[in-house]
Design a protein around this motif. Sequence first.
Motif, PDB file in Angstrom:
ATOM      1  N   ARG A 280       0.888  -1.300   0.188  1.00  0.00           N
ATOM      2  CA  ARG A 280       0.133  -0.122  -0.016  1.00  0.00           C
ATOM      3  C   ARG A 280       1.111   1.337  -0.179  1.00  0.00           C
ATOM      4  O   ARG A 280       0.733   2.261  -0.681  1.00  0.00           O
ATOM      5  CB  ARG A 280      -0.961   0.009   1.165  1.00  0.00           C
ATOM      6  N   SER A 283       3.405   1.344  -3.529  1.00  0.00           N
ATOM      7  CA  SER A 283       2.355   1.567  -4.822  1.00  0.00           C
ATOM      8  C   SER A 283       3.486   1.374  -6.004  1.00  0.00           C
ATOM      9  O   SER A 283       3.276   2.428  -6.773  1.00  0.00           O
ATOM     10  CB  SER A 283       1.575   2.399  -4.958  1.00  0.00           C
ATOM     11  N   LYS A 286       2.532   2.510 -10.210  1.00  0.00           N
ATOM     12  CA  LYS A 286       1.985   3.726  -9.935  1.00  0.00           C
ATOM     13  C   LYS A 286       0.622   4.301 -10.583  1.00  0.00           C
ATOM     14  O   LYS A 286      -0.161   5.031 -10.060  1.00  0.00           O
ATOM     15  CB  LYS A 286       3.165   5.108 -10.461  1.00  0.00           C
ATOM     16  N   TYR A 313      -2.969   4.671  -8.723  1.00  0.00           N
ATOM     17  CA  TYR A 313      -2.576   3.874  -7.542  1.00  0.00           C
ATOM     18  C   TYR A 313      -2.104   4.505  -6.514  1.00  0.00           C
ATOM     19  O   TYR A 313      -2.349   4.123  -5.354  1.00  0.00           O
ATOM     20  CB  TYR A 313      -2.177   2.605  -8.205  1.00  0.00           C
ATOM     21  N   VAL A 314      -0.983   5.146  -6.855  1.00  0.00           N
ATOM     22  CA  VAL A 314      -0.060   5.825  -5.730  1.00  0.00           C
ATOM     23  C   VAL A 314      -0.791   6.863  -4.875  1.00  0.00           C
ATOM     24  O   VAL A 314      -0.582   6.770  -3.676  1.00  0.00           O
ATOM     25  CB  VAL A 314       1.097   6.421  -6.476  1.00  0.00           C
ATOM     26  N   ASN A 317      -3.966   4.747  -3.015  1.00  0.00           N
ATOM     27  CA  ASN A 317      -3.356   3.934  -1.836  1.00  0.00           C
ATOM     28  C   ASN A 317      -2.911   4.983  -0.634  1.00  0.00           C
ATOM     29  O   ASN A 317      -2.494   4.243   0.444  1.00  0.00           O
ATOM     30  CB  ASN A 317      -2.452   2.752  -2.290  1.00  0.00           C
ATOM     31  N   HIS A 338      -5.674  -2.454   0.163  1.00  0.00           N
ATOM     32  CA  HIS A 338      -5.149  -1.519  -1.007  1.00  0.00           C
ATOM     33  C   HIS A 338      -5.255  -2.165  -2.364  1.00  0.00           C
ATOM     34  O   HIS A 338      -5.941  -3.080  -2.685  1.00  0.00           O
ATOM     35  CB  HIS A 338      -3.661  -1.668  -0.698  1.00  0.00           C
ATOM     36  N   ALA A 340      -2.780  -2.158  -4.787  1.00  0.00           N
ATOM     37  CA  ALA A 340      -1.467  -2.329  -5.239  1.00  0.00           C
ATOM     38  C   ALA A 340      -1.720  -3.460  -6.289  1.00  0.00           C
ATOM     39  O   ALA A 340      -0.621  -3.387  -7.389  1.00  0.00           O
ATOM     40  CB  ALA A 340      -0.389  -2.619  -4.053  1.00  0.00           C
TER      41      ALA A 340
END
Length: 402
Positions: A280, A283, A286, A313-314, A317, A338, A340
Amino acid sequence: MNDFVHTLTVMPTARQPGCPFDPPKELIEIREHGPISRFTFPDGHQGWLVTGFDLVRAVLADSRFSSRKELMRHHPTIDYGDIEVPPAPPGEFLLMDEPQHSRYRKPLVGKFTVRRMRLLTERIEQITAEHLDAMEQAGPTADLVTAFAKPIPSIVICELLGVPYEDRGRFQENIDAFLGGEAGDEELIAAYTATQHYLAELVAAKRANPTDDVLSDLLDSDLTDEELRGMALILLSAGFDTTANMLALGTFALLRNPEQLAALRAEPALADGAVEELLRYLSVAKTFMRTALEDVELGGQTIRAGTAVILSYVTANRDPERFTDPHVLDLRRQDGGHLAFGHGIHQCLGQQLARVEMRVAFPALVNRFPTLRLAVPADEVALRPEIADIYGVKSLPVTWDA
């Protein structure tokens, strides 16, 4: 519909000095203004950037958003002009929608179940121990990337797919070249072509002499050699690059959070939670892209058909509406869940393998070397360029008391 929404015209990539694990400051700030923003791509296309956890998850689960390669005409940081993007080659199912996606993924699902991956634990422990032995004998300094983080997932995925051990170095070098973000166009094309040629030879060798591996298991299906080659490329690259970068960057993060490192060393039962929290927090994958196939209402906005959408995603999370103190690394965190590994039909096929590798490798490393520490100042650790699809470190010099 919400009439006011922030617009971003340049994709932020630079991490803040001294904060290599945090998303770029501008991405954090844009998420604070709302989970979805307009984004002007370098070629002028008007698209969207989704930064909130719930909306990223919603897009990943929505079949109205496509993963097809030929629809990915716009890049967040590069203007490709009028270049036509071809469909994904046969077998490269990551860039396909249903039903083509399931044609390739379905035969693999049973090969990567939780149970089958846990059966690999003993072999992963052996590979890890061998590399820790080699580090200790050659130490007390090492580049953790080349001595530990890359070899472990490389050997594991090669053994799963039946890649001969003596070919592992060549495969690893080529994967580094076309995924590392630093190769020029000619070098990138050469590495990709060499990998394709090698995989074609590997599939032919399996046809002639099947062995006990995932690739040989697929020979009884109706998949063509070209399709098997494409599937093998996805599995080899994804099964190696992401985990290798998680092992190196995760160790870097632990060394920069000594109280969390001490907790992992003192409490073996913390390993599972530590892996999930590092996934998480870091990540390493990204962003991903999707294209709307029809008009879709999302977060109070209308995403028009044909519009490109960037999924961050970055920031998802690190969403404070989903996670308490999201920018804090907390191995005892209870609010997990998360993204990820993604979500929906494209959720990472090899996630259980990656988890087993990390659950074995992190505790083994920190317990073998109780005095493990960086051998250079933290701000001198060489990071992968942000243009790379997967974030990580290029090298991680470490040392310990002999």
